[in-house]
Write an enzyme that holds these catalytic residues in place. Sequence first.
Site, mmCIF file in Angstrom:
data_model
loop_
_atom_site.group_PDB
_atom_site.id
_atom_site.type_symbol
_atom_site.label_atom_id
_atom_site.label_comp_id
_atom_site.label_asym_id
_atom_site.label_seq_id
_atom_site.Cartn_x
_atom_site.Cartn_y
_atom_site.Cartn_z
ATOM 1 N N PRO A 139 38.700 -13.583 24.206
ATOM 2 C CA PRO A 139 38.343 -13.376 22.798
ATOM 3 C C PRO A 139 39.477 -12.930 21.886
ATOM 4 C CG PRO A 139 37.526 -11.570 24.141
ATOM 5 C CD PRO A 139 38.046 -12.608 25.095
ATOM 6 N N LYS A 140 40.605 -12.525 22.461
ATOM 7 C CA LYS A 140 41.700 -12.064 21.612
ATOM 8 C C LYS A 140 42.944 -12.933 21.773
ATOM 9 C CE LYS A 140 39.869 -7.423 21.245
ATOM 10 N NZ LYS A 140 40.075 -5.965 21.370
ATOM 11 N N ASN A 141 42.699 -14.203 22.034
ATOM 12 C CA ASN A 141 43.787 -15.170 22.166
ATOM 13 C C ASN A 141 44.053 -15.799 20.805
ATOM 14 O OD1 ASN A 141 45.326 -17.532 22.591
ATOM 15 N ND2 ASN A 141 44.519 -17.801 24.639
ATOM 16 N N ASP A 185 32.228 -7.222 20.150
ATOM 17 C CA ASP A 185 33.437 -6.413 19.960
ATOM 18 C C ASP A 185 33.676 -6.288 18.465
ATOM 19 O OD1 ASP A 185 35.854 -5.150 19.848
ATOM 20 O OD2 ASP A 185 36.978 -6.647 20.983
#
Length: 319
Positions: free
Chosen positions: A110-112, A148
Amino acid sequence: MTDYYTPFGEREEWNDVKPIEQNDGEHPICPIAYSEEFKDKMNYFRAILKSQEKSLRVIDLLNEIVEDNASNYTVWFYRREVLKAFEENKIDFDIEGEMEFLTDMSESDPKNYQVWNHRRFIFEHYFAHKDNGSEKEKEYLNNMLLSDSKNYHAWSHRQWLLKTFKQWSGELEYVDKLLSLDHRNNSAWNHRYFVLSNTLSFPFGKDIIDREIEYSLRSIKLSPNNESPWSYLRGLFKNQKISDYPELLVTLKELKAKYIGCSHVNSLIIDIYEEQSTKDSLEQALVLCKLLSSTVDQIHQKYWNYKHSSIEKQLLAIK
């Protein structure tokens, strides 16, 4: 090499491509221990880059590569070049499947940044002007932020979406929902300010200021040492003076008496006293600086000593 992996050299549909191996020179100082599978995929990718082939089988190759390394910028960039070529040459491609592919990727990573950057390209070129396209993208982001709420990439994508396609409706209500779940969510506070600053002009009108002061104070009274609503409160007064709202100073003094160990309330009162710039207000500001440096906020003692010195000079200038 694992049992289930078939090297590209053994795949009939790739027998016309000559792979290009990575050239690290004769004596590499610190060679990276790539797996045999990864080396095989990248050897064929280098060949594709050289030939500039843009085909459906190239997409299949890129899919396999990002499964191993989802952050490879060159692979994602070339993927966009392939999709542009498909569009230009009217090659049939399942763009809905591409978006589903990205959704799956973002769930596992999710944080790419590369995944989010590619999603922005796909949405802007293929989905932005479809019926309810922006609403569907917002719904997707709602789900991502629910899992998140401080995912920087999801917030960045949302703010780009809002600003680019003017999708401001319902955003303050959305922030209300997030802050009701966690009033310490600094990302949600930042987003509330982003929405106001992009839908209203500075300086904010008194009705907006009064409303947002009340909104901030409700959260402050729940967690007086939470910096986020204090920072938000300060930001409301861009291009105008906090001291123009004397009723706020009255409230802050009440909070100061109640929350003795809160550095934020003392700091904001100091700012107001500095703006007033009278002998009495500056002397009171000096007292608060001493209080903060000696007891309430000793960890920032050097800053408050500096602030004390600065206010002293301001006081001397008006005497």
